[in-house]
Design a protein around this motif. Structure first.
Motif, short mmCIF file in Angstrom:
data_model
loop_
_atom_site.label_atom_id
_atom_site.label_comp_id
_atom_site.label_asym_id
_atom_site.label_seq_id
_atom_site.Cartn_x
_atom_site.Cartn_y
_atom_site.Cartn_z
N VAL A 147 -90.49 56.76 -45.62
CA VAL A 147 -91.88 57.11 -45.89
C VAL A 147 -92.44 56.14 -46.93
O VAL A 147 -91.69 55.49 -47.66
CB VAL A 147 -92.01 58.56 -46.39
N PRO A 148 -93.77 56.00 -47.02
CA PRO A 148 -94.35 55.08 -48.00
C PRO A 148 -93.96 55.44 -49.42
O PRO A 148 -93.76 56.61 -49.76
CB PRO A 148 -95.86 55.25 -47.78
N GLY A 149 -93.87 54.42 -50.26
CA GLY A 149 -93.56 54.64 -51.66
C GLY A 149 -94.67 55.40 -52.36
O GLY A 149 -95.82 55.40 -51.93
N THR A 150 -94.31 56.08 -53.43
CA THR A 150 -95.28 56.86 -54.18
C THR A 150 -95.24 56.45 -55.65
O THR A 150 -94.33 55.74 -56.09
CB THR A 150 -94.97 58.36 -54.08
N ALA A 151 -96.22 56.92 -56.41
CA ALA A 151 -96.23 56.68 -57.85
C ALA A 151 -95.15 57.52 -58.51
O ALA A 151 -94.96 58.68 -58.18
CB ALA A 151 -97.60 57.03 -58.42
N VAL A 233 -80.73 60.91 -39.63
CA VAL A 233 -81.59 61.75 -40.45
C VAL A 233 -81.25 63.20 -40.12
O VAL A 233 -81.56 63.69 -39.03
CB VAL A 233 -83.09 61.49 -40.17
N PRO A 234 -80.58 63.92 -41.01
CA PRO A 234 -80.22 65.31 -40.72
C PRO A 234 -81.41 66.25 -40.86
O PRO A 234 -82.24 66.09 -41.75
CB PRO A 234 -79.15 65.63 -41.77
N GLY A 235 -81.49 67.21 -39.96
CA GLY A 235 -82.54 68.21 -40.04
C GLY A 235 -83.74 67.89 -39.18
O GLY A 235 -84.30 66.79 -39.28
N ARG A 236 -84.15 68.84 -38.36
CA ARG A 236 -85.27 68.63 -37.44
C ARG A 236 -86.57 68.33 -38.17
O ARG A 236 -87.33 67.45 -37.77
CB ARG A 236 -85.45 69.86 -36.54
N ILE A 237 -86.82 69.03 -39.29
CA ILE A 237 -88.07 68.82 -40.01
C ILE A 237 -88.11 67.40 -40.58
O ILE A 237 -89.16 66.74 -40.59
CB ILE A 237 -88.25 69.87 -41.13
N LYS A 242 -90.20 61.74 -40.34
CA LYS A 242 -89.95 60.31 -40.08
C LYS A 242 -90.78 59.82 -38.90
O LYS A 242 -91.42 58.76 -38.96
CB LYS A 242 -88.47 60.08 -39.82
N ALA A 243 -90.79 60.61 -37.82
CA ALA A 243 -91.52 60.20 -36.62
C ALA A 243 -93.03 60.12 -36.88
O ALA A 243 -93.70 59.18 -36.46
CB ALA A 243 -91.22 61.17 -35.48
N ILE A 244 -93.56 61.12 -37.59
CA ILE A 244 -95.00 61.13 -37.89
C ILE A 244 -95.37 59.94 -38.76
O ILE A 244 -96.39 59.27 -38.54
CB ILE A 244 -95.39 62.46 -38.57
N THR A 245 -94.53 59.68 -39.76
CA THR A 245 -94.80 58.56 -40.67
C THR A 245 -94.82 57.23 -39.92
O THR A 245 -95.68 56.37 -40.18
CB THR A 245 -93.73 58.51 -41.77
N LEU A 252 -103.21 55.54 -43.83
CA LEU A 252 -103.21 56.99 -43.80
C LEU A 252 -101.86 57.53 -44.24
O LEU A 252 -101.79 58.52 -44.99
CB LEU A 252 -103.54 57.48 -42.39
N ALA A 253 -100.78 56.91 -43.81
CA ALA A 253 -99.45 57.35 -44.21
C ALA A 253 -99.27 57.25 -45.72
O ALA A 253 -98.70 58.14 -46.36
CB ALA A 253 -98.38 56.53 -43.49
N LEU A 254 -99.76 56.18 -46.32
CA LEU A 254 -99.65 56.00 -47.77
C LEU A 254 -100.45 57.06 -48.51
O LEU A 254 -99.99 57.64 -49.50
CB LEU A 254 -100.14 54.60 -48.14
N TRP A 255 -101.68 57.35 -48.01
CA TRP A 255 -102.51 58.37 -48.65
C TRP A 255 -101.84 59.74 -48.58
O TRP A 255 -101.78 60.48 -49.57
CB TRP A 255 -103.88 58.40 -47.96
#
Length: 269
Positions: A147-151, A233-237, A242-245, A252-255
Protein backbone atom coordinates in the motif's frame (compact mmCIF):
# COMPACT_ATOMS: atom_id res chain seq x y z
CA UNK A 1 21.21 -32.01 15.55
CA UNK A 2 20.02 -35.23 13.98
CA UNK A 3 20.31 -35.88 10.27
CA UNK A 4 16.56 -36.41 9.98
CA UNK A 5 15.51 -33.04 11.38
CA UNK A 6 15.68 -29.79 9.42
CA UNK A 7 17.38 -26.97 11.30
CA UNK A 8 15.53 -23.66 11.33
CA UNK A 9 16.98 -20.32 12.38
CA UNK A 10 14.35 -17.80 13.52
CA UNK A 11 15.25 -14.18 14.19
CA UNK A 12 13.07 -12.14 16.50
CA UNK A 13 11.99 -15.41 18.13
CA UNK A 14 11.28 -14.02 21.60
CA UNK A 15 7.73 -12.85 20.84
CA UNK A 16 4.99 -12.39 18.25
CA UNK A 17 5.27 -13.93 14.80
CA UNK A 18 8.83 -15.09 15.45
CA UNK A 19 7.80 -17.06 18.53
CA UNK A 20 4.87 -18.47 16.57
CA UNK A 21 7.23 -19.63 13.81
CA UNK A 22 9.41 -21.35 16.41
CA UNK A 23 6.45 -23.16 17.93
CA UNK A 24 5.04 -24.25 14.56
CA UNK A 25 8.38 -25.44 13.22
CA UNK A 26 9.13 -27.35 16.43
CA UNK A 27 5.74 -29.06 16.17
CA UNK A 28 6.66 -30.07 12.61
CA UNK A 29 9.84 -31.78 13.78
CA UNK A 30 12.44 -29.08 13.24
CA UNK A 31 15.45 -28.38 15.40
CA UNK A 32 15.82 -24.68 16.08
CA UNK A 33 18.24 -21.81 16.50
CA UNK A 34 16.42 -19.02 18.32
CA UNK A 35 17.81 -15.51 17.88
CA UNK A 36 16.76 -12.26 19.58
CA UNK A 37 18.06 -9.70 22.06
CA UNK A 38 16.13 -11.04 25.08
CA UNK A 39 18.06 -14.17 26.02
CA UNK A 40 15.88 -14.96 29.03
CA UNK A 41 12.79 -15.24 26.85
CA UNK A 42 14.63 -17.33 24.29
CA UNK A 43 15.84 -19.79 26.92
CA UNK A 44 12.37 -20.14 28.43
CA UNK A 45 10.93 -20.84 24.97
CA UNK A 46 13.74 -23.27 24.10
CA UNK A 47 13.21 -25.22 27.33
CA UNK A 48 9.47 -25.43 26.70
CA UNK A 49 9.83 -26.58 23.10
CA UNK A 50 12.46 -29.19 23.97
CA UNK A 51 10.25 -30.64 26.71
CA UNK A 52 7.18 -30.67 24.47
CA UNK A 53 8.64 -31.86 21.18
CA UNK A 54 11.96 -33.50 22.05
CA UNK A 55 13.81 -31.36 19.54
CA UNK A 56 17.08 -29.47 20.00
CA UNK A 57 16.92 -25.69 20.50
CA UNK A 58 20.02 -23.53 20.42
CA UNK A 59 19.83 -19.99 21.80
CA UNK A 60 21.95 -17.15 20.42
CA UNK A 61 21.37 -13.69 21.88
CA UNK A 62 22.10 -11.06 19.24
CA UNK A 63 21.21 -7.45 18.54
CA UNK A 64 20.79 -7.23 14.78
CA UNK A 65 21.10 -3.44 14.87
CA UNK A 66 24.82 -4.10 15.31
CA UNK A 67 26.36 -4.29 11.81
CA UNK A 68 28.70 -7.03 13.05
CA UNK A 69 25.85 -9.23 14.32
CA UNK A 70 25.04 -11.27 11.17
CA UNK A 71 28.66 -12.34 10.68
CA UNK A 72 29.06 -13.06 14.39
CA UNK A 73 25.87 -15.10 14.37
CA UNK A 74 27.02 -17.20 11.43
CA UNK A 75 30.40 -17.77 13.06
CA UNK A 76 28.59 -19.02 16.16
CA UNK A 77 26.63 -21.44 13.98
CA UNK A 78 29.83 -22.69 12.37
CA UNK A 79 31.56 -23.15 15.72
CA UNK A 80 28.64 -25.30 16.89
CA UNK A 81 28.60 -27.34 13.69
CA UNK A 82 25.13 -26.14 12.72
CA UNK A 83 23.91 -26.04 9.12
CA UNK A 84 20.78 -23.97 8.58
CA UNK A 85 18.07 -25.42 6.32
CA UNK A 86 15.35 -22.85 7.03
CA UNK A 87 16.02 -19.14 7.55
CA UNK A 88 13.12 -17.14 8.99
CA UNK A 89 14.03 -13.45 8.73
CA UNK A 90 11.42 -12.15 11.13
CA UNK A 91 13.16 -9.65 13.44
CA UNK A 92 11.66 -6.20 13.14
CA UNK A 93 9.92 -3.31 14.83
CA UNK A 94 8.27 0.01 14.15
CA UNK A 95 9.87 3.44 14.60
CA UNK A 96 7.16 6.02 15.34
CA UNK A 97 7.42 9.57 14.09
CA UNK A 98 8.39 11.43 10.94
CA UNK A 99 11.83 11.15 9.35
CA UNK A 100 13.25 14.32 10.91
CA UNK A 101 11.63 13.70 14.32
CA UNK A 102 14.13 10.92 15.07
CA UNK A 103 17.92 11.04 15.31
CA UNK A 104 19.78 9.59 12.34
CA UNK A 105 21.22 6.75 14.42
CA UNK A 106 17.69 5.51 15.11
CA UNK A 107 17.06 5.30 11.37
CA UNK A 108 20.44 3.67 10.73
CA UNK A 109 19.67 1.01 13.34
CA UNK A 110 16.24 0.47 11.80
CA UNK A 111 17.64 -0.03 8.28
CA UNK A 112 20.24 -2.42 9.68
CA UNK A 113 17.63 -4.61 11.40
CA UNK A 114 14.91 -4.46 8.77
CA UNK A 115 16.91 -4.60 5.53
CA UNK A 116 20.65 -5.13 5.87
CA UNK A 117 20.64 -7.96 8.43
CA UNK A 118 18.12 -10.19 6.61
CA UNK A 119 19.95 -9.63 3.34
CA UNK A 120 23.32 -10.47 4.85
CA UNK A 121 21.99 -13.56 6.61
CA UNK A 122 20.59 -14.82 3.31
CA UNK A 123 23.92 -14.06 1.60
CA UNK A 124 25.84 -16.00 4.23
CA UNK A 125 23.50 -19.00 4.52
CA UNK A 126 22.36 -19.58 0.93
CA UNK A 127 25.66 -21.15 -0.22
CA UNK A 128 25.25 -23.97 2.31
CA UNK A 129 21.69 -24.55 1.14
CA UNK A 130 22.99 -24.77 -2.42
CA UNK A 131 25.56 -27.37 -1.43
CA UNK A 132 22.88 -29.52 0.22
CA UNK A 133 20.40 -28.83 -2.60
CA UNK A 134 17.74 -27.87 -0.08
CA UNK A 135 16.71 -24.71 1.72
CA UNK A 136 13.84 -22.45 2.68
CA UNK A 137 13.95 -18.69 3.32
CA UNK A 138 10.97 -16.72 4.64
CA UNK A 139 11.31 -12.95 4.78
CA UNK A 140 8.56 -11.57 7.00
CA UNK A 141 7.42 -8.46 5.12
CA UNK A 142 4.00 -6.84 5.45
CA UNK A 143 0.87 -5.76 3.65
CA UNK A 144 2.36 -2.29 4.21
CA UNK A 145 4.86 -3.13 1.48
CA UNK A 146 2.05 -2.99 -1.09
CA UNK A 147 0.00 0.00 0.00
CA UNK A 148 1.17 3.62 -0.43
CA UNK A 149 3.45 5.03 2.21
CA UNK A 150 1.99 7.22 4.92
CA UNK A 151 3.20 9.99 7.21
CA UNK A 152 4.90 8.64 10.31
CA UNK A 153 6.83 5.37 10.65
CA UNK A 154 8.51 6.67 7.51
CA UNK A 155 10.82 3.77 6.75
CA UNK A 156 8.53 0.90 7.75
CA UNK A 157 6.59 0.43 4.51
CA UNK A 158 9.72 1.12 2.49
CA UNK A 159 11.63 -1.62 4.31
CA UNK A 160 8.81 -4.10 3.78
CA UNK A 161 8.58 -3.29 0.07
CA UNK A 162 12.31 -3.96 -0.11
CA UNK A 163 11.88 -7.40 1.46
CA UNK A 164 9.16 -8.27 -1.05
CA UNK A 165 11.34 -7.35 -4.02
CA UNK A 166 14.36 -9.05 -2.48
CA UNK A 167 12.37 -12.24 -2.00
CA UNK A 168 11.18 -12.23 -5.58
CA UNK A 169 14.72 -11.91 -6.89
CA UNK A 170 16.09 -14.53 -4.53
CA UNK A 171 13.31 -16.94 -5.44
CA UNK A 172 14.29 -16.72 -9.11
CA UNK A 173 18.01 -16.94 -8.40
CA UNK A 174 17.78 -20.01 -6.16
CA UNK A 175 14.89 -22.12 -7.42
CA UNK A 176 17.11 -24.44 -9.49
CA UNK A 177 19.15 -25.24 -6.36
CA UNK A 178 16.18 -26.65 -4.45
CA UNK A 179 15.83 -23.47 -2.39
CA UNK A 180 12.43 -21.78 -2.00
CA UNK A 181 12.24 -18.11 -0.97
CA UNK A 182 9.03 -16.40 0.08
CA UNK A 183 7.91 -13.00 1.32
CA UNK A 184 5.22 -13.35 3.98
CA UNK A 185 3.07 -10.21 4.04
CA UNK A 186 0.65 -10.14 6.99
CA UNK A 187 -1.62 -7.28 7.89
CA UNK A 188 -2.69 -6.56 11.47
CA UNK A 189 -1.42 -9.38 13.70
CA UNK A 190 -1.91 -9.85 17.43
CA UNK A 191 1.54 -9.33 19.00
CA UNK A 192 3.59 -6.92 21.13
CA UNK A 193 4.33 -4.77 18.07
CA UNK A 194 1.73 -2.10 18.78
CA UNK A 195 2.54 -1.97 22.48
CA UNK A 196 6.14 -1.13 21.61
CA UNK A 197 5.13 1.58 19.12
CA UNK A 198 2.62 3.12 21.53
CA UNK A 199 -0.40 2.61 19.25
CA UNK A 200 -2.17 -0.14 21.23
CA UNK A 201 -5.13 2.08 22.17
CA UNK A 202 -5.75 2.97 18.53
CA UNK A 203 -5.34 -0.63 17.45
CA UNK A 204 -7.89 -1.85 19.99
CA UNK A 205 -10.49 0.26 18.19
CA UNK A 206 -9.94 -1.66 14.95
CA UNK A 207 -12.62 -4.26 14.11
CA UNK A 208 -11.77 -7.84 14.99
CA UNK A 209 -12.11 -9.13 11.43
CA UNK A 210 -9.02 -7.08 10.47
CA UNK A 211 -6.77 -9.17 12.72
CA UNK A 212 -5.02 -12.53 12.45
CA UNK A 213 -3.38 -14.55 15.20
CA UNK A 214 0.40 -14.87 15.03
CA UNK A 215 0.24 -18.68 14.92
CA UNK A 216 -2.03 -18.58 11.85
CA UNK A 217 0.33 -16.17 10.11
CA UNK A 218 3.30 -18.44 10.82
CA UNK A 219 1.45 -21.55 9.69
CA UNK A 220 0.50 -19.95 6.40
CA UNK A 221 4.05 -18.69 5.89
CA UNK A 222 5.49 -22.18 6.32
CA UNK A 223 2.95 -23.72 3.98
CA UNK A 224 3.51 -21.00 1.38
CA UNK A 225 7.28 -21.41 1.21
CA UNK A 226 6.97 -25.19 1.06
CA UNK A 227 4.70 -24.80 -1.97
CA UNK A 228 7.20 -22.46 -3.59
CA UNK A 229 4.84 -19.49 -3.40
CA UNK A 230 7.02 -16.41 -3.72
CA UNK A 231 4.69 -13.83 -2.13
CA UNK A 232 1.94 -14.73 0.31
CA UNK A 233 -0.60 -12.38 1.90
CA UNK A 234 -2.46 -14.21 4.69
CA UNK A 235 -6.10 -13.41 5.28
CA UNK A 236 -8.90 -12.68 2.83
CA UNK A 237 -9.36 -9.09 4.00
CA UNK A 238 -5.65 -8.39 3.49
CA UNK A 239 -5.69 -9.86 -0.01
CA UNK A 240 -8.71 -7.71 -0.79
CA UNK A 241 -6.91 -4.56 0.43
CA UNK A 242 -3.90 -5.44 -1.72
CA UNK A 243 -6.08 -5.98 -4.79
CA UNK A 244 -8.00 -2.72 -4.32
CA UNK A 245 -4.78 -0.77 -3.80
CA UNK A 246 -3.29 -2.15 -7.01
CA UNK A 247 -6.46 -1.31 -8.96
CA UNK A 248 -6.89 2.28 -7.74
CA UNK A 249 -5.13 5.23 -9.41
CA UNK A 250 -1.99 6.18 -7.48
CA UNK A 251 -3.31 9.57 -6.33
CA UNK A 252 -6.53 8.09 -4.95
CA UNK A 253 -4.72 5.18 -3.32
CA UNK A 254 -2.29 7.56 -1.60
CA UNK A 255 -5.15 9.77 -0.35
CA UNK A 256 -7.08 6.80 1.03
CA UNK A 257 -3.99 5.33 2.64
CA UNK A 258 -3.19 8.61 4.37
CA UNK A 259 -6.77 9.08 5.55
CA UNK A 260 -7.07 5.58 6.97
CA UNK A 261 -3.62 5.51 8.54
CA UNK A 262 -4.70 8.01 11.15
CA UNK A 263 -6.74 5.22 12.71
CA UNK A 264 -3.63 3.23 13.64
CA UNK A 265 -0.60 5.49 13.23
CA UNK A 266 0.65 8.69 14.86
CA UNK A 267 1.50 10.96 11.89
CA UNK A 268 3.34 13.80 13.57
CA UNK A 269 5.21 12.39 16.55
Amino acid sequence: MTATRPLSLVTGASAGIGEAFARELAARGHDLVLVARREDRLRALADELQRTHGNSCEVIAADLSDPAAPESLCRALESRGLQVDWLINNAGYGLPGTLVANPWQAHADFVQVMMTAPTELAWRLLPGMHERRYGRVVNVASLAGFVPGTAGHTLYAASKAYLIKLSQSLALENRDAGVHVSALCPGFTWSEFHDVTGTRQKMNAMPGFMWLAADEVARQGIEAVERGKVVHVPGRINRTIKAITEWLPDRLALWLSHRQSGRYRNHHD
